[in-house]
Enzyme design. Sequence first.
Site, PDB file in Angstrom:
ATOM      1  NE  ARG A  22      26.033  46.452  27.806  1.00  0.00           N
ATOM      2  CZ  ARG A  22      26.177  47.216  26.729  1.00  0.00           C
ATOM      3  NH1 ARG A  22      26.841  48.362  26.821  1.00  0.00           N
ATOM      4  NH2 ARG A  22      25.667  46.863  25.563  1.00  0.00           N
ATOM      5  CB  ALA A 442      29.618  37.781  30.570  1.00  0.00           C
ATOM      6  CG  ASP A 468      26.166  33.559  21.735  1.00  0.00           C
ATOM      7  OD1 ASP A 468      25.652  34.393  20.966  1.00  0.00           O
ATOM      8  OD2 ASP A 468      26.345  33.753  22.942  1.00  0.00           O
ATOM      9  CD  GLU A 473      27.546  44.285  20.065  1.00  0.00           C
ATOM     10  OE1 GLU A 473      27.506  44.936  21.130  1.00  0.00           O
ATOM     11  OE2 GLU A 473      26.542  44.028  19.387  1.00  0.00           O
ATOM     12  CE  LYS A 492      29.023  38.131  22.270  1.00  0.00           C
ATOM     13  NZ  LYS A 492      28.020  38.523  23.290  1.00  0.00           N
ATOM     14  CB  VAL A 518      18.300  27.028  21.819  1.00  0.00           C
ATOM     15  CG1 VAL A 518      17.548  25.759  22.221  1.00  0.00           C
ATOM     16  CG2 VAL A 518      19.783  26.723  21.676  1.00  0.00           C
ATOM     17  CB  CYS A 598      -1.880  59.803  31.313  1.00  0.00           C
ATOM     18  SG  CYS A 598      -2.433  61.425  31.861  1.00  0.00           S
TER      19      CYS A 598
END
Length: 1021
Positions: A22, A442, A468, A473, A492, A518, A598
């Site tokens: 990241r 984070a 959470d 990971e 977490k 939630v 397209c």
Amino acid sequence: MADTMKVDKDGEQNIDEGLYSRQLYVLGHEAMRRMAKSNVLVVGVKGLGVEIAKNIALAGVKAMAIYDPAPVEIADLSAQFFLRKEEIGRPRAEVTQPRLAELNAYVPVSVHTENPFENPESLSKYQVVVLTETSLDNQLQINKFCRANGIYFVSADVRGLFGNVFCDFGDEFSVADATGENPVSGIISDISEDGLVTALDETRHGLEDGDHVTFSEVEGMEKINDGTPRKVEVKGPYTFSIGSVEGLGKYSRGGLFQQVKMPKIINFKSLEEQLRKPEFLISDFAKWDRPVQLHIGFQALSKFASNNGGKLPRPMNDQDAKAVLQLAGEIAKTIEEGAPEELDEKLLTELSYQAQGYLSPMAAFFGGLTAQQVLKALSGKFTPVVQFMYFDSLESLPSSTSRTEETCAPTGSRYDAQIAVFGKDFQDKIGNTKEFLVGAGAIGCEMLKNWALMGLATGPNGSIHVTDMDSIERSNLNRQFLFRAPDVGKLKSECAAAAAAVMNPELEGKVTSLRDRVGEDTEDIFNEDFWEALDGVTNALDNVEARVYVDRRCVFFRKPLLESGTLGTKGNTQVVLPNLSESYSSSQDPPEKSFPMCTVKSFPNKIEHTIAWGREIFDSSFVNPAQSVNLYLSQPNFIESTLKQSGNQKEILETIRDYLVAAKPLKFEESIEWARLKFEKLFNNDIQQLVHVFPKDSVTSSGTPFWSGPKRAPDPLAFDLENKEHRDFIVAAANLHAFIYGLKGSTDLGLYRKVLDAMMIPDFKPQSGVKIQANDSDPDPNANTGFADQDELKEIAESLPAPATLAGYRLTPVEFEKDDDTNHHIALITAASNLRAMNYGISPADRHQTKLIAGKIIPAIATTTALVTGIVCLELYKLIDGKNKLEDYRNGFINLALPFFGFSEPIASPKGKYNDTEVDKLWDRFEFGHNVTLRELIDEFEGKGLEVTMLSHGNALLYASFFPPAKLKDRYPLKMTELIEVVSKKPVPAGRRNMIFEICADDKSGEDVEVPFVCVKTKDA
């Protein structure tokens, strides 16, 4: 300890992308490589120093050292998250070093043992030196040494709600990329004789004056394609000038422009000179006159400490404040440029009052900001602070509790440094707060860290709930700093809550961790009792849908919401205030950018188009077919229901036949053959067919070449196993195809060579009569808009093996996972995209860039996260205090790359009126304290001069003025909960105490009225 870089067999340095993925999308590989060659020293590891060191360690430098021989004090625990109460009296650096070292296995952390102020030569091995908690005299000494030895210098301090940072990167510091934004590019429609460039079809070029561009594929002016960067002068949103083009030829057609990032040179001055002639970065334009005042004030604090044995002014002590003011008056006379006409005595007195204060949110703010300056110095990426920046959050001071010398005096508590700013009574309010944290990633980790240090919820009536649903990971470890390598795979919320309790044992038993999303499906868990008990909600989410839901619940229960988010170096914060401000849902982000089908299918002109096409190939080859096969095998009426559909019935049935019969491999070698035929179709046959339909010399009805402007004429590819992209596609496609069928894959090139050498690839002849959509505005000639020929469909269906003969047989759809480098997912998309790019003469992208786009990865970096959560917690102080004016709060937007800081008052909630009554369209609602009947509800509105024309609950229409009288007669006497159950044929959930109704009504004049929603208490109230 290993270096951040791994060295491959060719001696090349490779970054651990699994850990830094990241961050790489923020900084890039080159910047990371520069950082990984650098040594950094951080002097002083109280709250600010440890924040800086934490962020630098997570970012990945070669090595870091810390220096702070001073003993741990009880007040340090207010902001230093790596210190424990039992370690009071031990050297700060010694205690902090092993915990810093745990953050990143690639960054060794040591204790610098020599006193740098007695022996500056000991600093020679570092590329950057960062000073905190350092007297001004020592700062001047070290800055002089650093300038003389080519060492980048940064100093920073926080004092209560005040803070500053100073940068000196020497003479002629080169910034390789000032903004970090992706270079813009575009297609050219014309270059005039005087050098005016026009973008195609009035597409905004996105350039600014002073930018540089290069050109390619320009016909008629071939000399301009030599790669020379040319300076731009913007003439309008669709045109720009490059100056004289004499001697370059006359423009004919075609061409692309590409922005080139040119180095920017900054000449820094020494600290000594900057003290007299300061340059300021404005952090808040509403306080434009404060920087020079604080510039003088911080010098006065340092002088006061020098005169008093290193001790700063006492909290709320008027005698010390007067001494600081006197020193400030003397220092003001030394300012040679921009000196204030007079000193702001109130501001400087407050600075003195708070000098011994140390707040975790301020340390987080300046810790993120300062660490980013260190990374800028090492990498040359982004524009550094030039040269001072001052910031304060005086608005966070409480007005509901008293601040006196007595209430702010030390108590022997871990919160003494916070009490020095706010007083004991406000500390009690912080401790008795009930907060809900939604998300433990984070931002959630940083938030819990700050809350632990602040003492949030540590009182007898305080509580924190954190939820959470995700597990940890490996890529999380680079920025979610409460987690360590052994935590990978764990929940977490549980790990974050446990880590916060280690930082502050008083949180033990005060944090409830949950693993539930939630949303509407968990309203039995997050029920009305749960929401009503809260004091506030803080979002730490990464998706809009969840943010909107939480926002709407906060509006309904009238709870304040703290919202924030980051995107690389950018961050934003928002305060949602009941009955005052708009909410998160009041405004919407622009829709995610998408490409016309397209363009993606037939006429790509940039790598983003081919990556989108590669992702579509992934889904259509390894996901959707397996899902369709499984539906056919598991649903008895699948064929019957498919035949009744309009659209792509034939495609669905043919896919099932292919994957269940024709393409079904019995051994891995057959998957290799399938992959080779897939290559031939996608990159050779389909391209031949396209060029057959639209030959390279074809023209449009207006006589212009068909293959011009955004349309690039493609060329088919001849397969070559020795070509890496060709080989990568075959290997990835074969392994994924085999995975679907449960076969073991292989990457043995010898096996591939053996199978492919034996294959016979049939010749392809383009077919006449095939139609291809030429423009996005044209209808798709192959669109499945109706029913296919039923006899043909039945024939295909009858050719399928009966599900009963394959009892228990299932295919395994591939579940896209971008962060596993061994699963061939990103490898397939990268190879497919780049082969497609080769077809069309588009510059290819590496796996890293492909992963970013195909995986829709949100770039992230720890510095931005730390700074943003610091801002959020400064607003939390205000909510705890109960401030009730919009002007007391700040929404924020920051961009650490520029750097830019923007703060503004929250936008007021929208207001309206019906008849003579004013109403808040967001926060007001009509409330009924008991379970009224429909008749009673309508009569209540009539009493307010409103005629109800329609009433609904969810998808159930309960009342409409046009309903027949007989239907209304039956409904009028029903209680509202009974009416819902009769109309929706579903029971009202047990325990539901509030029912929400949407209403349409007319006022006395017959005009439609925007009425807030209606809330009715149920029978369970």
